[in-house]
Design a protein around this motif. Structure first.
Motif, PDB file in Angstrom:
ATOM      1  N   UNK A 268       0.934  -1.279   0.047  1.00  0.00           N
ATOM      2  CA  UNK A 268       0.083  -0.037  -0.116  1.00  0.00           C
ATOM      3  C   UNK A 268       0.661   1.332   0.011  1.00  0.00           C
ATOM      4  N   UNK A 269       1.645   1.517   0.979  1.00  0.00           N
ATOM      5  CA  UNK A 269       2.534   2.720   1.086  1.00  0.00           C
ATOM      6  C   UNK A 269       3.636   2.750  -0.003  1.00  0.00           C
ATOM      7  N   UNK A 270       3.989   1.628  -0.844  1.00  0.00           N
ATOM      8  CA  UNK A 270       4.932   1.710  -1.673  1.00  0.00           C
ATOM      9  C   UNK A 270       4.101   2.101  -2.831  1.00  0.00           C
ATOM     10  N   UNK A 271       3.298   1.524  -3.299  1.00  0.00           N
ATOM     11  CA  UNK A 271       2.179   1.994  -4.681  1.00  0.00           C
ATOM     12  C   UNK A 271       1.732   3.328  -4.233  1.00  0.00           C
ATOM     13  N   UNK A 272       1.378   3.913  -3.128  1.00  0.00           N
ATOM     14  CA  UNK A 272       1.129   5.348  -3.248  1.00  0.00           C
ATOM     15  C   UNK A 272       2.244   6.258  -3.052  1.00  0.00           C
ATOM     16  N   UNK A 273       3.665   5.733  -2.853  1.00  0.00           N
ATOM     17  CA  UNK A 273       4.611   6.754  -3.285  1.00  0.00           C
ATOM     18  C   UNK A 273       4.856   6.709  -4.572  1.00  0.00           C
ATOM     19  N   UNK A 274       4.889   5.413  -5.369  1.00  0.00           N
ATOM     20  CA  UNK A 274       5.005   5.515  -6.810  1.00  0.00           C
ATOM     21  C   UNK A 274       4.059   6.279  -7.825  1.00  0.00           C
ATOM     22  N   UNK A 275       2.847   6.451  -7.245  1.00  0.00           N
ATOM     23  CA  UNK A 275       1.892   7.266  -7.719  1.00  0.00           C
ATOM     24  C   UNK A 275       2.536   8.623  -8.014  1.00  0.00           C
ATOM     25  N   UNK A 276       3.249   8.959  -7.247  1.00  0.00           N
ATOM     26  CA  UNK A 276       3.703  10.375  -7.022  1.00  0.00           C
ATOM     27  C   UNK A 276       5.133  10.487  -7.213  1.00  0.00           C
TER      28      UNK A 276
ATOM     29  N   UNK B  37      20.658   0.561 -10.066  1.00  0.00           N
ATOM     30  CA  UNK B  37      21.953   0.098  -9.814  1.00  0.00           C
ATOM     31  C   UNK B  37      21.892  -0.748  -8.640  1.00  0.00           C
ATOM     32  N   UNK B  38      20.890  -1.533  -8.552  1.00  0.00           N
ATOM     33  CA  UNK B  38      20.873  -2.434  -7.501  1.00  0.00           C
ATOM     34  C   UNK B  38      21.045  -3.860  -8.209  1.00  0.00           C
ATOM     35  N   UNK B  39      20.131  -4.592  -8.513  1.00  0.00           N
ATOM     36  CA  UNK B  39      20.242  -6.056  -9.057  1.00  0.00           C
ATOM     37  C   UNK B  39      19.162  -6.003 -10.212  1.00  0.00           C
ATOM     38  N   UNK B  40      19.548  -6.601 -11.294  1.00  0.00           N
ATOM     39  CA  UNK B  40      18.567  -6.693 -12.170  1.00  0.00           C
ATOM     40  C   UNK B  40      16.970  -7.371 -11.916  1.00  0.00           C
ATOM     41  N   UNK B  41      17.318  -8.524 -11.157  1.00  0.00           N
ATOM     42  CA  UNK B  41      16.009  -9.024 -10.648  1.00  0.00           C
ATOM     43  C   UNK B  41      15.010  -8.218 -10.108  1.00  0.00           C
ATOM     44  N   UNK B  42      15.455  -7.174  -9.509  1.00  0.00           N
ATOM     45  CA  UNK B  42      14.599  -6.135  -8.693  1.00  0.00           C
ATOM     46  C   UNK B  42      13.531  -5.886  -9.661  1.00  0.00           C
ATOM     47  N   UNK B  43      13.821  -5.485 -10.879  1.00  0.00           N
ATOM     48  CA  UNK B  43      12.709  -5.084 -11.943  1.00  0.00           C
ATOM     49  C   UNK B  43      12.265  -6.607 -12.694  1.00  0.00           C
ATOM     50  N   UNK B  44      10.971  -6.634 -12.759  1.00  0.00           N
ATOM     51  CA  UNK B  44      10.453  -7.607 -13.920  1.00  0.00           C
ATOM     52  C   UNK B  44      10.760  -7.453 -15.211  1.00  0.00           C
ATOM     53  N   UNK B  45      11.715  -7.836 -15.782  1.00  0.00           N
ATOM     54  CA  UNK B  45      12.174  -7.330 -17.101  1.00  0.00           C
ATOM     55  C   UNK B  45      11.201  -7.297 -18.406  1.00  0.00           C
TER      56      UNK B  45
ATOM     57  N   UNK C  36       2.151  -4.317 -11.761  1.00  0.00           N
ATOM     58  CA  UNK C  36       1.316  -3.548 -11.006  1.00  0.00           C
ATOM     59  C   UNK C  36       2.183  -2.081 -10.724  1.00  0.00           C
ATOM     60  N   UNK C  37       3.468  -2.303  -9.999  1.00  0.00           N
ATOM     61  CA  UNK C  37       4.091  -1.193  -9.825  1.00  0.00           C
ATOM     62  C   UNK C  37       4.488  -0.091 -11.169  1.00  0.00           C
ATOM     63  N   UNK C  38       4.347  -0.706 -12.386  1.00  0.00           N
ATOM     64  CA  UNK C  38       4.668  -0.104 -13.574  1.00  0.00           C
ATOM     65  C   UNK C  38       3.648   0.548 -14.041  1.00  0.00           C
ATOM     66  N   UNK C  39       2.424   0.201 -13.716  1.00  0.00           N
ATOM     67  CA  UNK C  39       1.301   0.456 -14.066  1.00  0.00           C
ATOM     68  C   UNK C  39       1.023   1.800 -13.229  1.00  0.00           C
ATOM     69  N   UNK C  40       1.237   1.483 -11.946  1.00  0.00           N
ATOM     70  CA  UNK C  40       1.028   2.526 -10.746  1.00  0.00           C
ATOM     71  C   UNK C  40       1.914   3.926 -10.862  1.00  0.00           C
ATOM     72  N   UNK C  41       3.153   3.776 -11.176  1.00  0.00           N
ATOM     73  CA  UNK C  41       4.050   4.845 -11.042  1.00  0.00           C
ATOM     74  C   UNK C  41       3.740   5.966 -12.294  1.00  0.00           C
TER      75      UNK C  41
ATOM     76  N   UNK D 189      11.569  -8.868  -8.106  1.00  0.00           N
ATOM     77  CA  UNK D 189      10.474  -8.587  -8.669  1.00  0.00           C
ATOM     78  C   UNK D 189       9.637  -7.185  -8.203  1.00  0.00           C
ATOM     79  N   UNK D 190      10.227  -6.273  -7.220  1.00  0.00           N
ATOM     80  CA  UNK D 190       9.650  -5.492  -6.520  1.00  0.00           C
ATOM     81  C   UNK D 190       8.814  -4.538  -7.590  1.00  0.00           C
ATOM     82  N   UNK D 191       9.540  -4.305  -8.463  1.00  0.00           N
ATOM     83  CA  UNK D 191       8.900  -3.334  -9.813  1.00  0.00           C
ATOM     84  C   UNK D 191       8.373  -4.312 -10.679  1.00  0.00           C
TER      85      UNK D 191
END
Length: 330
Positions: A199-207, A242-250, A228-233, A223-225
């Protein structure tokens, strides 16, 4: 000069440096940096596999990029392994814990260079330098619209040494910052701090205008990003990883770029890595790809030696490993 003599239990080096280097910088520079900081100690650099196996047999304090299982097997006197990387997931941590070996890492070494890399990536997107580069290549004098960083919201995921360094370097730009960390109650160098709850993470992404990923790869961040996250941001947002590749769903990222869900992405890490030559991410004009290069700095060994030399002093003072800097919880 490098010590190439054979070690016994009585004449083992105070600090043993293993032979693998990093960033294309000769490992001799690391050994020399340690010698400069520890003039009264014996620093040995093992330059061959057989030297390593012989020298580590009686070494209590060892530093290096990796520690292979077969090398650990013969490390009869090992008490401290000073990992020369910030991450330690590649080490045999279970076996080191069983052996009661203290492990330290290089946290803090990368703060300045990766902080600068992130700021550069943000400005690349803000001022749309990628558009300018394409038009220069075509010798085309034609104006284009750009953006302004001031007044934007930057969300930084990960409040470790690198995340904090990013925030410090963003301060002069007049941005609002949101920090994301496992323990938000600890606060951070941001205007707001939240946890990883959806909840808080997606609210932050929206702004969020700029999303900086500077977190370790864990079960929580893998898979944090996602889709759902990419639609919300915010659709005008830029993602800097600059973290690791799998933090994002490619696959979701490719869809987001094709569908204009985000403005752009700057990727120093990818999934898979290295990125295959035929991967679609290479072909987006609004994607910047660097080959896991944000960590490169000519100051790497000097900063690392500052940490390791201090720990060698602490360990050498009383043979205790209880007060070591950057100790990793096993």
């Amino acid at each position: 000069m490098t010590d190439y003599g054979s070690d016994t239990a009585d004449d083992a080096a105070d600090v043993l440096v293993l032979r693998k280097g990093t960033h294309g910088i000769p490992i001799e520079r690391y050994a020399d940096a340690l010698r400069d900081r520890l003039p009264d100690r014996t620093i040995r650099l093992a330059r061959t596999p057989s030297e390593e196996r012989e020298a580590i047999r009686h070494a209590a304090f060892v530093t290096g990029m990796v520690l292979e299982d077969d090398l650990l097997e013969v490390a009869e006197s090992l008490e401290v392994f000073a990992c020369a990387y910030a991450g330690t997931g590649h080490l045999p941590l279970d076996r080191l814990e069983e052996r009661e070996v203290a492990v330290t890492n290089a946290s803090g070494v990368h703060g300045p260079n990766i902080g600068e890399h992130v700021v550069g990536a943000i400005l690349w997107s803000t001022r749309r330098f990628h558009v300018a580069t394409r038009r220069q290549r075509r010798r085309e004098w034609r104006h284009y619209q750009a953006h302004e960083l001031q007044g934007s919201t930057v969300t930084v995921v990960g409040m470790g040494a690198i995340g904090r360094a990013v925030c410090t370097r963003l301060e002069p730009f007049g941005v609002e910052t949101i920090g994301v960390r496992y323990s938000p109650e600890k606060g951070g160098p941001t205007d707001e701090v939240i946890g990883f709850e959806e909840g808080p993470f997606h609210e932050a992404l929206a702004r969020t205008d700029y999303l900086v990923l500077a977190c370790p790869l864990t079960e929580t961040t893998r898979g944090l990003v996602d889709r759902e996250a990419l639609v919300t941001i915010d659709p005008n947002a830029t993602i800097v990883n600059i973290a690791r590749g799998p933090v994002i769903d490619t696959d979701a990222l490719v869809d987001a770029l094709r569908s204009n869900w985000i403005r752009s992405a700057s990727l120093d890490v990818t999934d898979p890595e290295p990125l295959p030559e035929d991967h679609p991410l290479w072909n987006f004009g609004n994607v910047q790809i660097t080959p896991h290069n944000a960590g490169h700095t000519p100051e790497y060994y000097d900063r690392l030696a500052d940490i390791v030399a201090e720990n060698a002093r602490r360990f050498g003072a009383d043979g205790s490993d209880g007060e070591l800097k950057n100790r990793v919880r096993l």
